[in-house]
Design a protein around this motif. Structure first.
Motif, short mmCIF file in Angstrom:
data_model
loop_
_atom_site.label_atom_id
_atom_site.label_comp_id
_atom_site.label_asym_id
_atom_site.label_seq_id
_atom_site.Cartn_x
_atom_site.Cartn_y
_atom_site.Cartn_z
N GLY A 62 0.81 -1.21 0.00
CA GLY A 62 0.00 0.00 0.00
C GLY A 62 0.84 1.26 0.00
N GLU A 63 0.13 2.39 -0.03
CA GLU A 63 0.80 3.69 -0.08
C GLU A 63 0.90 4.31 1.30
OE1 GLU A 63 -0.64 6.37 -3.09
OE2 GLU A 63 -1.13 4.70 -4.42
N CYS A 64 2.01 5.01 1.51
CA CYS A 64 2.26 5.72 2.76
C CYS A 64 2.80 7.11 2.43
CB CYS A 64 3.32 5.00 3.59
SG CYS A 64 2.96 3.31 3.93
N SER A 65 2.83 7.94 3.44
CA SER A 65 3.42 9.26 3.23
C SER A 65 4.16 9.69 4.49
CB SER A 65 2.34 10.30 2.91
OG SER A 65 1.44 10.42 3.99
N ILE A 66 5.13 10.57 4.29
CA ILE A 66 5.86 11.20 5.39
C ILE A 66 5.86 12.69 5.09
CG2 ILE A 66 8.03 11.37 6.65
CD1 ILE A 66 8.72 8.55 5.67
N ASN A 67 5.44 13.50 6.05
CA ASN A 67 5.36 14.95 5.85
C ASN A 67 5.94 15.69 7.05
OD1 ASN A 67 3.62 15.15 3.36
ND2 ASN A 67 2.36 13.84 4.66
N CYS A 68 6.70 16.74 6.76
CA CYS A 68 7.23 17.61 7.81
C CYS A 68 6.64 19.01 7.60
CB CYS A 68 8.75 17.67 7.76
SG CYS A 68 9.45 18.76 9.02
N SER A 69 5.79 19.45 8.53
CA SER A 69 5.15 20.75 8.37
C SER A 69 6.14 21.90 8.52
CB SER A 69 4.00 20.90 9.38
OG SER A 69 4.48 20.80 10.69
N LYS A 70 7.20 21.70 9.30
CA LYS A 70 8.17 22.77 9.51
C LYS A 70 8.98 23.06 8.24
CE LYS A 70 12.12 24.13 12.37
NZ LYS A 70 12.98 23.74 13.50
N THR A 71 9.46 22.01 7.57
CA THR A 71 10.33 22.21 6.40
C THR A 71 9.55 22.16 5.09
OG1 THR A 71 10.79 19.85 6.15
CG2 THR A 71 12.28 21.12 7.59
N GLY A 72 8.42 21.47 5.08
CA GLY A 72 7.66 21.29 3.86
C GLY A 72 8.10 20.10 3.03
N TYR A 73 9.17 19.43 3.43
CA TYR A 73 9.60 18.23 2.70
C TYR A 73 8.58 17.12 2.92
CZ TYR A 73 14.15 20.10 1.45
OH TYR A 73 15.14 20.84 0.89
N ASN A 74 8.39 16.28 1.90
CA ASN A 74 7.47 15.16 2.04
C ASN A 74 7.90 14.03 1.12
OD1 ASN A 74 5.57 15.23 -0.53
ND2 ASN A 74 5.95 17.35 0.10
N ALA A 75 7.41 12.85 1.44
CA ALA A 75 7.73 11.66 0.65
C ALA A 75 6.47 10.84 0.44
CB ALA A 75 8.79 10.82 1.36
N SER A 76 6.40 10.24 -0.72
CA SER A 76 5.33 9.32 -1.07
C SER A 76 5.97 7.95 -1.25
CB SER A 76 4.66 9.78 -2.37
OG SER A 76 3.69 8.84 -2.76
N ILE A 77 5.47 6.95 -0.53
CA ILE A 77 6.10 5.63 -0.50
C ILE A 77 5.08 4.57 -0.89
CG2 ILE A 77 7.31 3.96 0.98
CD1 ILE A 77 7.77 6.51 2.85
N ILE A 78 5.50 3.62 -1.72
CA ILE A 78 4.62 2.51 -2.09
C ILE A 78 5.32 1.20 -1.73
CG2 ILE A 78 3.42 1.30 -3.94
CD1 ILE A 78 3.31 3.99 -5.44
N PHE A 79 4.65 0.41 -0.90
CA PHE A 79 5.09 -0.95 -0.60
C PHE A 79 4.36 -1.85 -1.58
CE2 PHE A 79 6.02 1.34 3.21
CZ PHE A 79 7.13 0.72 3.77
N HIS A 80 5.09 -2.52 -2.45
CA HIS A 80 4.50 -3.35 -3.50
C HIS A 80 4.32 -4.78 -3.00
CE1 HIS A 80 5.21 -0.26 -6.59
NE2 HIS A 80 6.30 -0.01 -5.89
N THR A 81 3.12 -5.31 -3.18
CA THR A 81 2.91 -6.72 -2.83
C THR A 81 3.38 -7.59 -3.99
OG1 THR A 81 0.64 -6.63 -3.68
CG2 THR A 81 0.94 -6.24 -1.32
N LYS A 82 3.76 -8.81 -3.66
CA LYS A 82 4.25 -9.73 -4.69
C LYS A 82 3.10 -10.15 -5.59
CE LYS A 82 6.66 -14.13 -5.24
NZ LYS A 82 5.83 -14.56 -6.34
N PRO A 83 3.31 -10.06 -6.90
CA PRO A 83 2.27 -10.54 -7.82
C PRO A 83 2.06 -12.05 -7.65
CG PRO A 83 3.98 -9.33 -8.99
CD PRO A 83 4.46 -9.51 -7.59
N PHE A 84 0.90 -12.54 -8.10
CA PHE A 84 0.59 -13.96 -7.96
C PHE A 84 1.64 -14.82 -8.66
CE2 PHE A 84 -1.82 -17.87 -8.92
CZ PHE A 84 -2.19 -18.20 -7.63
#
Length: 172
Positions: A58-80
């Motif tokens: 699934g998708e996750c995020s990390i955000n820092c309100s002080k600096t404005g830096y952010n990251a978008s992260i995807i954990f990929h599940t194994k295909p069948f």
């Protein structure tokens, strides 16, 4: 067969040296190709055909309100069929930018590689080489009644002595 544990939690990591607070979301957890019996925080899996594993997805995020830096992260599940387990991709953004300055890919429990917009490629992190750091936890007598270790102490004790009935009763 797949079982999903979905988390609707927010975490906060504080970087004390810089007075920065990072708000993060969490991926879902999946028990893959298993027959499973589980209770709260207990997972036991058995499989006849394959070795069972827990994977993040699934998708996750990390955000820092002080600096404005952010990251978008995807954990990929194994295909069948085919594919790899434990894959992760991520993009890191500067404040107010729509294009990432860094893209990351690899395995969340192994090596992750970074590609920067400058053209530089490097190992971002190798989790297998990271030292294990022991948690610092206050003593039970110093915790409030509803802090996790205090709240779950009877369940934990009974699981350690393998008394599942008493552990189940302690949850109620």
């Amino acid at each position: 067969f797949k079982i999903c544990f979905s988390f609707s939690l927010l975490g906060c990591v504080t970087c004390l040296d810089y007075d920065e607070h990072y708000i993060l979301t969490f991926p879902n957890g999946y028990g893959r190709q298993v027959n499973a019996v589980f209770g709260i925080f207990i997972f036991y899996a058995v499989s006849i055909l394959t070795v069972p594993w827990i994977e993040l997805g699934g998708e996750c995020s990390i955000n820092c309100s002080k600096t404005g830096y952010n990251a978008s992260i995807i954990f990929h599940t194994k295909p069948f069929y085919g594919g790899k387990k434990h894959r992760i991709t991520a993009e890191i953004f500067s404040p107010n930018d729509k294009k990432p300055f860094c893209s990351i890919e690899g395995e969340w429990n192994g090596v992750m590689y970074a590609k920067y917009t400058t053209g530089e490629n490097a190992v971002f992190i190798d989790t297998k080489k990271m030292p294990t750091i022991k948690k610092k936890v206050r003593k039970l007598e110093d915790q409030d009644d509803f802090e996790s270790r205090c709240l779950w102490k009877d369940v934990t004790y009974n699981l350690k002595i393998r008394d599942i009935d008493a552990a189940t009763a302690a949850k109620h």
